[in-house]
Motif scaffolding. Structure first.
Motif, PDB file in Angstrom:
ATOM      1  N   GLU A 250       0.854  -1.177   0.000  1.00 57.20           N
ATOM      2  CA  GLU A 250       0.000   0.000   0.000  1.00 57.20           C
ATOM      3  C   GLU A 250       0.892   1.230   0.000  1.00 57.20           C
ATOM      4  O   GLU A 250       1.966   1.228   0.636  1.00 57.20           O
ATOM      5  N   VAL A 251       0.449   2.275  -0.676  1.00 52.61           N
ATOM      6  CA  VAL A 251       1.195   3.534  -0.662  1.00 52.61           C
ATOM      7  C   VAL A 251       0.840   4.281   0.617  1.00 52.61           C
ATOM      8  O   VAL A 251      -0.329   4.556   0.887  1.00 52.61           O
ATOM      9  N   TYR A 252       1.856   4.583   1.413  1.00 54.21           N
ATOM     10  CA  TYR A 252       1.667   5.304   2.673  1.00 54.21           C
ATOM     11  C   TYR A 252       2.039   6.767   2.455  1.00 54.21           C
ATOM     12  O   TYR A 252       3.187   7.091   2.120  1.00 54.21           O
ATOM     13  N   GLY A 253       1.065   7.666   2.627  1.00 55.87           N
ATOM     14  CA  GLY A 253       1.339   9.084   2.428  1.00 55.87           C
ATOM     15  C   GLY A 253       1.552   9.420   0.969  1.00 55.87           C
ATOM     16  O   GLY A 253       0.956   8.804   0.075  1.00 55.87           O
ATOM     17  N   GLY A 254       2.411  10.389   0.706  1.00 55.48           N
ATOM     18  CA  GLY A 254       2.631  10.868  -0.654  1.00 55.48           C
ATOM     19  C   GLY A 254       4.072  10.781  -1.109  1.00 55.48           C
ATOM     20  O   GLY A 254       4.730  11.804  -1.335  1.00 55.48           O
ATOM     21  N   PRO A 255       4.620   9.568  -1.259  1.00 59.20           N
ATOM     22  CA  PRO A 255       6.002   9.443  -1.723  1.00 59.20           C
ATOM     23  C   PRO A 255       6.140   9.747  -3.210  1.00 59.20           C
ATOM     24  O   PRO A 255       5.155   9.674  -3.960  1.00 59.20           O
ATOM     25  N   ILE A 256       7.342  10.071  -3.645  1.00 57.87           N
ATOM     26  CA  ILE A 256       7.657  10.138  -5.070  1.00 57.87           C
ATOM     27  C   ILE A 256       7.942   8.703  -5.497  1.00 57.87           C
ATOM     28  O   ILE A 256       9.043   8.183  -5.313  1.00 57.87           O
ATOM     29  N   LEU A 257       6.946   8.054  -6.055  1.00 56.84           N
ATOM     30  CA  LEU A 257       7.029   6.615  -6.298  1.00 56.84           C
ATOM     31  C   LEU A 257       8.173   6.236  -7.229  1.00 56.84           C
ATOM     32  O   LEU A 257       8.792   5.179  -7.067  1.00 56.84           O
ATOM     33  N   ALA A 258       8.455   7.084  -8.198  1.00 57.61           N
ATOM     34  CA  ALA A 258       9.506   6.759  -9.160  1.00 57.61           C
ATOM     35  C   ALA A 258      10.858   6.553  -8.490  1.00 57.61           C
ATOM     36  O   ALA A 258      11.702   5.799  -8.993  1.00 57.61           O
ATOM     37  N   THR A 259      11.076   7.195  -7.329  1.00 63.19           N
ATOM     38  CA  THR A 259      12.380   7.089  -6.673  1.00 63.19           C
ATOM     39  C   THR A 259      12.589   5.735  -6.007  1.00 63.19           C
ATOM     40  O   THR A 259      13.709   5.423  -5.588  1.00 63.19           O
ATOM     41  N   PHE A 260      11.527   4.926  -5.901  1.00 60.05           N
ATOM     42  CA  PHE A 260      11.671   3.606  -5.304  1.00 60.05           C
ATOM     43  C   PHE A 260      12.164   2.566  -6.313  1.00 60.05           C
ATOM     44  O   PHE A 260      12.528   1.459  -5.923  1.00 60.05           O
ATOM     45  N   ALA A 261      12.160   2.909  -7.583  1.00 63.26           N
ATOM     46  CA  ALA A 261      12.578   1.962  -8.616  1.00 63.26           C
ATOM     47  C   ALA A 261      14.094   1.766  -8.594  1.00 63.26           C
ATOM     48  O   ALA A 261      14.864   2.717  -8.380  1.00 63.26           O
ATOM     49  N   ASP A 262      14.501   0.520  -8.797  1.00 63.90           N
ATOM     50  CA  ASP A 262      15.917   0.169  -8.946  1.00 63.90           C
ATOM     51  C   ASP A 262      16.753   0.522  -7.721  1.00 63.90           C
ATOM     52  O   ASP A 262      17.939   0.859  -7.840  1.00 63.90           O
ATOM     53  N   ARG A 263      16.140   0.442  -6.551  1.00 65.98           N
ATOM     54  CA  ARG A 263      16.861   0.668  -5.297  1.00 65.98           C
ATOM     55  C   ARG A 263      17.019  -0.665  -4.559  1.00 65.98           C
ATOM     56  O   ARG A 263      16.234  -1.601  -4.741  1.00 65.98           O
ATOM     57  N   ASP A 264      18.018  -0.728  -3.692  1.00 65.33           N
ATOM     58  CA  ASP A 264      18.242  -1.918  -2.864  1.00 65.33           C
ATOM     59  C   ASP A 264      17.339  -1.820  -1.634  1.00 65.33           C
ATOM     60  O   ASP A 264      17.703  -1.223  -0.621  1.00 65.33           O
TER      61      ASP A 264
END
Length: 432
Positions: free
Chosen positions: A111-125
């Protein structure tokens, strides 16, 4: 170029954040530092016996904490200086039954919690942190859980299949495209394998796992960057930087005349309406018990509140030279140029001319610069716990924060000098 002491303070901030990948871990980190400084733990379900000069803390829900030192001056005569911040950050939370096998891969639903910049979660460890409820011989127990190694990933779709990504931006469907990849699906089933992973980490039987509150977090540690290492990069600067600054100021306060208190709440990013949030009764309950312990009647309790001052500390939008059109002219909050006083005519921030002036005076006393910020009129303005607490308690309040870039990214940036400036201003508030 930042002074060496500023770098030490910034590195301590990075250690604080890296030890706190979830709100529950953030509270545990605060508890550890408070205990080391001689603060006594209080239980909400026990009677309190407080003493002048005493140092105390109390938690609620495992993710909110209030700590205070009782000053030598009468509460009714001097009131309190209070600083508030929040322990939660926007991101991705794991669902109660998250694991499914698709195309031979185990995916975890989020679930998306709050208002993150979702694109920044891609390709992260990414990995998992939070708390787990387990069955024990004595009942139900809550345990912290953190996987240090990268477990999860949100791989990008190749540009060959998303030709417009650089023009249209990286977008994810929250239901179908955000599930995180965990591993290869085996014969034992996705859910069973996921539960076994948690059970092994906690050294319990899989059947004793009841449920969990887990967040995906970035395993990359915080760092200093820039030509002179004058900037900070880490996750959760919004708003663990404010928690660290307020806690540092409180721990440095010795034998104050006025009672000094910090309150760090969960659930600010989703509206604060919870038992542990700023919209709940936690702070009001602590203040009522504090007043009652020292024999204040209703009249004196109201005098105590009227004589108090609340600093709502949340991060501020630093001026970004690549996007000048996003900012209000004449209100550019520059990184490494001092704490920011945030104002909004529609009371999205709690600042008034009077409370802004009081904070300006504190900065002057501390020998640090300060800035003022207002949002563009044609853009929606975020809010903080400031208006909530001010309305509930009737306490004069100001909203402040250190300027930062990429707010709500999984990797945010701020200034080394600003963090030291904020601690100095808060320390001046506790000394006033």
């Amino acid at each position: 170029m930042p002074h060496a002491d500023s770098h030490l303070t910034a590195r301590d901030l990075l250690d604080f954040i890296d030890a706190s990948p979830s709100p529950w871990h953030a509270v545990a980190t605060c508890e550890s530092r408070l205990r080391a400084a001689g603060y006594q733990a209080l239980d909400e379900d026990a009677r309190w016996s407080l003493q002048a000069g005493g140092r105390y803390f109390v938690t609620r829900g495992g993710s909110s904490i209030i700590a205070f030192v009782v000053g030598s001056a009468p509460l009714a005569g001097r009131g309190l200086t209070l600083i508030g911040a929040h322990t939660d950050s926007p991101g991705l939370r794991i669902k109660p039954k998250p694991a499914d096998a698709t195309g031979g891969m185990i995916r975890l639903g989020v679930e998306v919690y709050g208002g993150p910049i979702l694109a920044t979660f891609a390709d992260r460890d990414l990995s998992l942190a939070g708390r787990v409820a387990i069955r024990t011989g004595g009942g139900i127990e809550s345990r912290l859980l953190r996987f240090d190694a990268p477990l999860l990933r949100l791989p990008n779709l190749a540009i060959h299949m998303n030709r417009e990504v650089n023009e249209a931006g990286l977008k994810f469907n929250k239901q179908t495209e955000l599930p995180l990849l965990l591993g290869i699906a085996g014969d034992d089933g996705a859910e069973r394998r996921f539960r076994a992973l948690i059970a092994t980490a906690l050294d319990v039987a899989p059947d004793d796992l009841l449920t969990w509150e887990l967040a995906a977090y970035d395993t990359q540690k915080g760092t200093l960057w820039g030509a002179d290492s004058e900037f900070i990069a880490d996750s959760q600067l919004d708003n663990l930087a404010s928690c660290h600054a307020a806690l540092s100021a409180l721990l440095a306060t010795r034998e104050p005349e006025q009672t000094c208190l910090v309150a760090f709440f969960d659930h600010e990013e989703v509206g604060s309406e919870s038992a542990a949030g700023a919209g709940g009764s936690f702070l009001g309950d602590v203040l009522a018990r504090l007043a009652g312990t020292f024999g204040l009647d209703d009249e004196d309790r109201r005098r105590m509140l009227a004589g108090s001052f609340f600093i709502s500390a949340d991060m501020a939008h630093g001026w970004h030279p690549n996007f000048p059109a996003a900012y209000e002219p004449c209100h550019h909050a520059l990184v490494n140029t001092g704490p920011v006083i945030k104002s909004n005519a529609n009371q999205r921030y709690s600042t008034t001319a009077e409370t802004a002036a009081r904070f300006m005076a504190l900065c002057e006393r501390a020998g640090v610069p300060c800035q003022q910020y207002a949002h563009r009129t044609d853009l929606g303005c975020g809010s903080t716990i400031g208006p909530i607490v001010a309305a509930q308690l009737g306490i004069p309040s100001v909203d402040v924060g250190s300027p930062m870039w990429a707010m709500h990214s999984i990797r945010e940036s701020a200034g080394v000098l600003d963090h030291g400036y904020m601690i100095a201003a808060m320390s001046a508030a506790f000394a006033s």
